[in-house]
Design a protein around this motif. Structure first.
Motif, PDB file in Angstrom:
ATOM      1  N   LYS A 105     -11.129  -9.398  -8.059  1.00 12.86           N
ATOM      2  CA  LYS A 105     -11.403 -10.165  -6.844  1.00 12.86           C
ATOM      3  C   LYS A 105     -10.137 -10.245  -5.989  1.00 12.86           C
ATOM      4  CE  LYS A 105     -15.736 -11.349  -7.605  1.00 12.86           C
ATOM      5  NZ  LYS A 105     -16.134 -12.705  -7.994  1.00 12.86           N
ATOM      6  N   SER A 106     -10.315 -10.057  -4.695  1.00 13.56           N
ATOM      7  CA  SER A 106      -9.172 -10.057  -3.787  1.00 13.56           C
ATOM      8  C   SER A 106      -8.569 -11.455  -3.659  1.00 13.56           C
ATOM      9  CB  SER A 106      -9.598  -9.550  -2.412  1.00 13.56           C
ATOM     10  OG  SER A 106      -8.507  -9.553  -1.523  1.00 13.56           O
ATOM     11  N   GLN A 107      -7.234 -11.523  -3.533  1.00 17.55           N
ATOM     12  CA  GLN A 107      -6.531 -12.791  -3.360  1.00 17.55           C
ATOM     13  C   GLN A 107      -6.287 -13.096  -1.883  1.00 17.55           C
ATOM     14  OE1 GLN A 107      -3.915 -11.371  -6.916  1.00 17.55           O
ATOM     15  NE2 GLN A 107      -3.360 -13.504  -6.586  1.00 17.55           N
ATOM     16  N   ASP A 108      -6.806 -12.250  -1.010  1.00 22.48           N
ATOM     17  CA  ASP A 108      -6.789 -12.547   0.424  1.00 22.48           C
ATOM     18  C   ASP A 108      -8.171 -12.255   0.993  1.00 22.48           C
ATOM     19  OD1 ASP A 108      -6.817  -9.808   0.335  1.00 22.48           O
ATOM     20  OD2 ASP A 108      -5.239  -9.512   1.824  1.00 22.48           O
ATOM     21  N   SER A 109      -8.370 -12.602   2.247  1.00 22.36           N
ATOM     22  CA  SER A 109      -9.685 -12.430   2.870  1.00 22.36           C
ATOM     23  C   SER A 109      -9.949 -10.956   3.162  1.00 22.36           C
ATOM     24  CB  SER A 109      -9.748 -13.235   4.168  1.00 22.36           C
ATOM     25  OG  SER A 109     -10.955 -12.960   4.852  1.00 22.36           O
ATOM     26  N   VAL A 110     -11.180 -10.511   2.848  1.00 23.95           N
ATOM     27  CA  VAL A 110     -11.532  -9.115   3.093  1.00 23.95           C
ATOM     28  C   VAL A 110     -12.438  -8.952   4.306  1.00 23.95           C
ATOM     29  CG1 VAL A 110     -11.270  -8.464   0.668  1.00 23.95           C
ATOM     30  CG2 VAL A 110     -13.509  -9.223   1.505  1.00 23.95           C
ATOM     31  N   ALA A 111     -13.103 -10.031   4.742  1.00 29.50           N
ATOM     32  CA  ALA A 111     -14.131  -9.901   5.781  1.00 29.50           C
ATOM     33  C   ALA A 111     -13.539  -9.407   7.104  1.00 29.50           C
ATOM     34  CB  ALA A 111     -14.842 -11.240   5.975  1.00 29.50           C
ATOM     35  N   GLU A 112     -12.466 -10.050   7.578  1.00 29.04           N
ATOM     36  CA  GLU A 112     -11.877  -9.663   8.864  1.00 29.04           C
ATOM     37  C   GLU A 112     -11.288  -8.257   8.796  1.00 29.04           C
ATOM     38  OE1 GLU A 112     -11.907 -11.107  11.869  1.00 29.04           O
ATOM     39  OE2 GLU A 112     -13.321 -12.512  10.958  1.00 29.04           O
ATOM     40  N   ALA A 113     -10.617  -7.947   7.670  1.00 35.76           N
ATOM     41  CA  ALA A 113     -10.015  -6.613   7.518  1.00 35.76           C
ATOM     42  C   ALA A 113     -11.089  -5.532   7.495  1.00 35.76           C
ATOM     43  CB  ALA A 113      -9.181  -6.562   6.240  1.00 35.76           C
ATOM     44  N   ALA A 114     -12.195  -5.814   6.807  1.00 37.82           N
ATOM     45  CA  ALA A 114     -13.284  -4.835   6.747  1.00 37.82           C
ATOM     46  C   ALA A 114     -13.891  -4.622   8.127  1.00 37.82           C
ATOM     47  CB  ALA A 114     -14.345  -5.300   5.759  1.00 37.82           C
ATOM     48  N   LYS A 115     -14.048  -5.727   8.902  1.00 34.99           N
ATOM     49  CA  LYS A 115     -14.595  -5.602  10.262  1.00 34.99           C
ATOM     50  C   LYS A 115     -13.654  -4.769  11.130  1.00 34.99           C
ATOM     51  CE  LYS A 115     -16.382  -8.350  14.130  1.00 34.99           C
ATOM     52  NZ  LYS A 115     -15.704  -7.527  15.127  1.00 34.99           N
ATOM     53  N   TYR A 116     -12.354  -5.021  10.989  1.00 32.47           N
ATOM     54  CA  TYR A 116     -11.374  -4.267  11.769  1.00 32.47           C
ATOM     55  C   TYR A 116     -11.467  -2.776  11.424  1.00 32.47           C
ATOM     56  CZ  TYR A 116      -6.881  -2.452  13.377  1.00 32.47           C
ATOM     57  OH  TYR A 116      -5.898  -1.693  13.984  1.00 32.47           O
ATOM     58  N   ALA A 117     -11.601  -2.463  10.119  1.00 28.91           N
ATOM     59  CA  ALA A 117     -11.685  -1.057   9.687  1.00 28.91           C
ATOM     60  C   ALA A 117     -12.931  -0.395  10.263  1.00 28.91           C
ATOM     61  CB  ALA A 117     -11.691  -0.974   8.161  1.00 28.91           C
ATOM     62  N   LYS A 118     -14.042  -1.121  10.261  1.00 29.78           N
ATOM     63  CA  LYS A 118     -15.278  -0.542  10.799  1.00 29.78           C
ATOM     64  C   LYS A 118     -15.206  -0.380  12.320  1.00 29.78           C
ATOM     65  CE  LYS A 118     -17.555  -3.356   7.997  1.00 29.78           C
ATOM     66  NZ  LYS A 118     -18.552  -4.128   7.253  1.00 29.78           N
TER      67      LYS A 118
ATOM     68  N   VAL B   5       0.844  -1.183   0.000  1.00 33.75           N
ATOM     69  CA  VAL B   5       0.000   0.000   0.000  1.00 33.75           C
ATOM     70  C   VAL B   5       0.882   1.237   0.000  1.00 33.75           C
ATOM     71  CG1 VAL B   5      -1.863   1.234   1.161  1.00 33.75           C
ATOM     72  CG2 VAL B   5      -1.737  -1.251   1.334  1.00 33.75           C
ATOM     73  N   GLN B   6       0.572   2.156  -0.872  1.00 37.45           N
ATOM     74  CA  GLN B   6       1.305   3.421  -0.927  1.00 37.45           C
ATOM     75  C   GLN B   6       0.308   4.562  -0.748  1.00 37.45           C
ATOM     76  OE1 GLN B   6       2.908   4.339  -4.763  1.00 37.45           O
ATOM     77  NE2 GLN B   6       3.652   6.357  -4.141  1.00 37.45           N
ATOM     78  N   ILE B   7       0.512   5.380   0.280  1.00 41.74           N
ATOM     79  CA  ILE B   7      -0.328   6.570   0.474  1.00 41.74           C
ATOM     80  C   ILE B   7       0.312   7.692  -0.338  1.00 41.74           C
ATOM     81  CG2 ILE B   7      -1.306   8.207   2.119  1.00 41.74           C
ATOM     82  CD1 ILE B   7      -1.280   6.003   4.206  1.00 41.74           C
ATOM     83  N   ALA B   8      -0.169   7.837  -1.560  1.00 41.13           N
ATOM     84  CA  ALA B   8       0.444   8.789  -2.501  1.00 41.13           C
ATOM     85  C   ALA B   8       0.134  10.224  -2.134  1.00 41.13           C
ATOM     86  CB  ALA B   8      -0.034   8.482  -3.918  1.00 41.13           C
ATOM     87  N   ILE B   9      -1.061  10.482  -1.610  1.00 43.26           N
ATOM     88  CA  ILE B   9      -1.462  11.844  -1.226  1.00 43.26           C
ATOM     89  C   ILE B   9      -1.976  11.773   0.205  1.00 43.26           C
ATOM     90  CG2 ILE B   9      -2.982  13.792  -1.746  1.00 43.26           C
ATOM     91  CD1 ILE B   9      -3.156  12.715  -4.638  1.00 43.26           C
ATOM     92  N   GLU B  10      -1.207  12.347   1.129  1.00 45.93           N
ATOM     93  CA  GLU B  10      -1.613  12.349   2.534  1.00 45.93           C
ATOM     94  C   GLU B  10      -2.911  13.137   2.712  1.00 45.93           C
ATOM     95  OE1 GLU B  10      -0.259  10.873   5.088  1.00 45.93           O
ATOM     96  OE2 GLU B  10       1.710  10.219   4.368  1.00 45.93           O
TER      97      GLU B  10
ATOM     98  N   GLN C 164      -6.622  -3.229   6.022  1.00 42.98           N
ATOM     99  CA  GLN C 164      -6.006  -3.269   7.346  1.00 42.98           C
ATOM    100  C   GLN C 164      -4.987  -2.138   7.500  1.00 42.98           C
ATOM    101  OE1 GLN C 164      -6.598  -6.146   9.414  1.00 42.98           O
ATOM    102  NE2 GLN C 164      -5.256  -5.573  11.111  1.00 42.98           N
ATOM    103  N   TYR C 165      -4.179  -1.938   6.472  1.00 44.79           N
ATOM    104  CA  TYR C 165      -3.135  -0.908   6.524  1.00 44.79           C
ATOM    105  C   TYR C 165      -3.757   0.490   6.618  1.00 44.79           C
ATOM    106  CZ  TYR C 165       1.007   1.786   5.231  1.00 44.79           C
ATOM    107  OH  TYR C 165       2.060   2.688   5.234  1.00 44.79           O
ATOM    108  N   ILE C 166      -4.779   0.747   5.823  1.00 47.42           N
ATOM    109  CA  ILE C 166      -5.421   2.067   5.831  1.00 47.42           C
ATOM    110  C   ILE C 166      -6.074   2.343   7.182  1.00 47.42           C
ATOM    111  CG2 ILE C 166      -7.363   3.373   4.847  1.00 47.42           C
ATOM    112  CD1 ILE C 166      -4.800   3.383   3.157  1.00 47.42           C
ATOM    113  N   ALA C 167      -6.677   1.303   7.778  1.00 49.58           N
ATOM    114  CA  ALA C 167      -7.298   1.492   9.082  1.00 49.58           C
ATOM    115  C   ALA C 167      -6.268   1.895  10.130  1.00 49.58           C
ATOM    116  CB  ALA C 167      -8.014   0.209   9.509  1.00 49.58           C
ATOM    117  N   GLN C 168      -5.034   1.399   9.973  1.00 51.93           N
ATOM    118  CA  GLN C 168      -3.983   1.692  10.954  1.00 51.93           C
ATOM    119  C   GLN C 168      -3.231   2.984  10.644  1.00 51.93           C
ATOM    120  OE1 GLN C 168      -1.699  -1.898  10.625  1.00 51.93           O
ATOM    121  NE2 GLN C 168      -2.963  -3.040  12.101  1.00 51.93           N
ATOM    122  N   HIS C 169      -3.019   3.286   9.359  1.00 49.69           N
ATOM    123  CA  HIS C 169      -2.096   4.368   9.006  1.00 49.69           C
ATOM    124  C   HIS C 169      -2.702   5.459   8.122  1.00 49.69           C
ATOM    125  CE1 HIS C 169       1.066   1.746  10.558  1.00 49.69           C
ATOM    126  NE2 HIS C 169       0.627   0.782   9.762  1.00 49.69           N
TER     127      HIS C 169
END
Length: 814
Positions: A477-490, A410-415, A446-451
């Motif tokens: 389609k995502s190559q990893d699970s999105v459900a847990e990451a989405a719950k964490y973000a919410k 993940v790259q945050i190109a524009i803060e 997950q990364y966006i929720a943290q940073h």
């Protein structure tokens, strides 16, 4: 062969060629080919002017009018080289030029001579005193035919002068319309005409020979050579040349300008294509010798002659570039224009942003840059991002915007909040590059929720309490699970919105946890049409949905017939229930009524029955399925007469909407009552599930804007946001206090400024609710007697309560 006589028409030449070679088809083909080449040798010549200049010339033409004392003589070429078709065009051109003249015996006089083998006076200058008469006479002029004796026509003018003119006491203008193919020399008579101070315009028609027309025209030829193929441009050129010093009255703001133009000539020339082996005679007896012979072919060559044209141009309403944000200005005459606006603009006539993000949120876009989305998809997301932010984010926008992209990493190109102006934000978005790794959407969330929403170092000790919104743009389609990451973000209080193509719907719903926070598009262009929907979803964060503080009387009419079936009826009932959650239900804001129908309509609860969301939801849960056949017309008629009335709790001065939920059955009788509802200020919104005839539906809805066609009951939930948004648009529209009629018992509603009054017959009270009693019987004390009533959204509940009190007293008396 074909150029020996200009008086012989091409048609005659081709006929003679075909008769000679009647039995030799191959030679006939050669003849026709040579004929077409011979015509091309004559040259197709015309003047080309820029498109912008053509628009200005056309606008100026509406203002041009020469009122000076002037004698104008048309000299029309009527020879066979012109032909009847081009002669008709010459007449049209001469008639068009008359529009630039104020024809009157004391101002501009017009006459005409047609020439071919001999000149013929069509009408002298003193024949017709009005413009209309001159144009009618030009129209009746008959083509004569003959050879092209231009020199003889000029000598006629030298000898006869301008027939019917004013003997050189006023300026004389000779307008020669010809293709320039004279049989003899024109140089000497043309010079003698100009020495008599006659102004000569040479107008090219058909395939003109410009070099011969140069000889005829006055000096400088750039100002006195015109092309009849573009009559408006030529009329402007004539007026421009005469305007100084003859026609001095130029319209305000208009001026004569020179601008680059070019004369084009399409000619056919010979060129050496190569050599081929041929056989030639030899000095030796009875022998031939092999040799190389040249092979010649014809080639079309476009020759351009740069020149300058002098034209009158007038101020263009688009000169000031009134259209903003990339809009295109389209002039409409001399003083009007309209703007063609890019998508997302058109908030006013000058393409202001149609929508704006005036809500205060921290907004971060998370853009898929993986191999699955492809470079094309990534560039599409970039274009969407730029268009959306240009249209939505103004200079004083209260929100902070950031952009991140992801694949494996993940790259945050524009803060968040890095750019305070749109220009620098667009520049940074342009700099985003496609990376093309794996699609790890869960890791990115997950990364966006943290940073993604960390405070900047300068304000690290300051915590803003603005809602935090993440807009996920993905098409892979995502190559990893999105459900847990989405719950964490919410759990981190992030509001997630997902955007993708239709096959991403399930995964995006898993990410957002709510179909209402998912936006799917059907094709690449459809993505850009989703901008308003995204704006609504972003700005619904942290604020109540639905119509918020707007007052609204809303009725649902639900098909409960056997055509829908029990299972689908339960889906419709759930849709009504979840829709009610978007409204604040009380006497001051939103009132909701529910009608179910089969062949007959039944009121489940009226507008004034329930005053809270919980009471409405509880009542909806008890709604039964009816079965039997359906009549949507009966349902709408029932809504008109028994639901949207003052007696049943409808509030004067409040917008009213009926939402008809149906499978399309029983719609044949619905158009008339739907029209009756609309005429009384009640919007009919039709939601149809399944296949049915669109024409019938449109007659009921009245407009495509109020018709939603859904393919299946399973998809109904995805359209809830759209339907509610359309309903709320109606809630914000102006209202007619007398529609529907708030007066009971056939009272007549009469509008006043910001108010209304009821004119009663046999009844009294503000709404004709109390019968006039004879004798000494006391009046009902229910309502005060003033004749004018004014309503505000916050005060409408007083009317409803007083009305109920009045009804109870009347019931007790009877």
């Amino acid at each position: 062969m074909f150029l020996s006589s200009s008086s012989e028409t091409p048609r005659k030449k081709m006929i003679s060629c075909r008769f000679v070679t009647m039995n030799l088809l191959s030679f006939e083909s050669i003849c026709i080919f040579l004929l077409s080449q011979a015509l091309l040798v004559l040259g197709i010549q015309q003047i080309h002017v820029g498109q912008e200049m053509i628009g200005k010339i056309s606008a100026a033409g509406q203002l041009m009018q020469c009122s000076a004392s002037l004698d104008v003589l048309f000299l029309l070429d009527g020879s066979y080289s012109i032909g009847k078709g081009s002669f008709e065009r010459s007449k049209h051109f001469a008639s068009k030029l008359c529009d630039a003249f104020n024809i009157h015996p004391d101002r501009v006089r017009v006459g005409m001579i047609q020439f071919s083998s001999t000149p013929h006076l069509e009408f002298p200058l003193d024949s017709y005193p009005t413009k209309q008469e001159v144009k009618e006479r030009i129209k009746r002029t008959v083509f004569r035919g003959g050879s092209t004796e231009t020199g003889r026509a000029l000598k006629y003018i030298l000898h006869k002068g301008f027939p019917g003119g004013r003997n050189s006491s006023v300026p004389e203008v000779l307008i020669i319309i010809s293709d320039g193919k004279s049989q003899g020399s024109t140089a000497v008579p043309a010079m003698q005409v100009k020495e008599r101070h006659i102004t000569v315009f040479a107008v090219g028609i058909k395939f003109p020979r410009w070099e011969e027309l140069h000889v005829l025209a006055s000096e400088p030829p750039e100002q006195y050579l015109l092309f009849a193929g573009d009559a408006e441009d030529a009329a402007n050129g004539l007026y421009s040349t005469l305007s100084d010093p003859v026609c001095t009255a130029t319209a305000p703001g208009c001026k004569v300008e020179s601008h680059p133009c070019e004369r084009r000539t399409l000619e056919t020339v010979k060129e050496l294509a190569g050599n081929y082996v041929c056989w030639k005679g030899s000095k030796q007896p009875n022998a031939v010798q092999a040799s190389l012979c040249p092979f010649i072919r014809w080639k079309r060559v476009l020759i351009k002659h740069p020149s300058r044209c002098f034209r009158t141009v007038c101020p263009d309403p688009c000169d000031s570039q009134p259209c903003q944000n990339g809009g295109t200005c389209v002039p409409e005459g001399l003083d009007r224009y309209h703007c063609l606006c890019l998508l997302g603009y058109g908030g006013d006539i000058h393409c202001a942003a149609k929508l704006s993000l005036e809500c205060s949120v921290d907004l971060l876009f998370l853009v898929d840059s993986s191999a699955g989305v492809t470079l094309e998809g990534f560039l599409r997301f970039k274009a969407f991002l730029k268009r959306f932010l240009q249209a939505m984010v103004g200079q004083d926008s209260p929100m902070s915007v950031g952009v991140a992209q992801y694949d494996d990493d993940v790259q945050i190109a524009i803060e968040l909040g890095q750019h305070k102006d749109t220009f620098s934000l667009m520049k940074s978005i342009d700099a985003l590059n496609f990376s093309g790794g794996r699609t790890l959407t869960g890791r990115a969330l997950q990364y966006i929720a943290q940073h993604g929403f960390r405070s900047t170092p300068v304000f690290a000790d300051v915590q803003d309490d603005l809602p935090r919104v993440v807009v996920l743009l993905t098409d892979s389609k995502s190559q990893d699970s999105v459900a847990e990451a989405a719950k964490y973000a919410k759990d981190q209080n992030l509001f997630l919105i997902g955007i993708g193509s239709s096959f991403m719907r399930a995964e995006l719903t898993t990410v957002t946890g709510n179909p209402q926070q998912t936006i799917v598009y059907s094709d690449p262009q459809d993505l850009f049409y989703r901008m308003p929907e995204l704006q609504r979803k972003i700005c619904s964060v942290g604020s109540p949905e639905g119509c918020q503080s707007q007052s609204l009387d809303l009725a649902f009419a639900v098909d409960a017939s056997s055509g829908v079936g029990l299972e689908n009826f339960q889906r419709l009932r759930h849709f009504v229930r979840s829709s009610c959650l978007h409204f604040i239900i009380n006497r001051d804001v939103t009132q909701i009524a529910l009608v179910i129908y089969n062949s007959k309509a039944h009121t489940v609860f009226a507008l004034d029955t329930h005053t809270s969301n919980s009471a409405v939801l509880q009542a909806i849960d008890q709604v039964p399925f009816l079965g039997d056949s359906a009549s949507a017309g009966s349902a709408l008629l029932h809504v008109y007469s028994d639901v949207m009335t003052v007696q049943k709790g409808a509030r004067p001065g409040v917008n009213k909407v009926v939402v008809l939920l149906t499978n399309g059955g029983g719609m044949q009788d619905a158009a008339a009552p739907a029209q009756q509802l609309r005429q009384n200020g009640i919007l009919v919104f039709v939601v149809v599930i399944g296949d049915t005839e669109r024409d019938t539906l449109l007659r009921v809805a009245g407009s495509p804007n109020y018709l939603v066609h859904i393919s299946s009951y399973e998809d109904l939930q995805y359209y809830q946001g759209l339907i509610i948004e359309r309903i709320c648009e109606e809630a914000r529209s102006p209202v007619n206090l007398c529609k529907p009629n708030p007066c009971m018992n056939q009272g007549v509603c009469i509008l006043g400024p910001g108010s209304y009054r009821c004119e009663c017959h046999g009844w009294e009270g503000p709404h004709c609710e109390t019968r006039v009693l004879r004798g000494d019987s006391p009046r009902s004390p229910a309502l005060p007697p003033p004749s004018h009533v004014q309503w505000s959204p916050r005060g409408l509940h007083h009317f409803s309560r007083a009305l109920q009190h009045s009804k109870r007293q009347m019931d007790q008396r009877h």
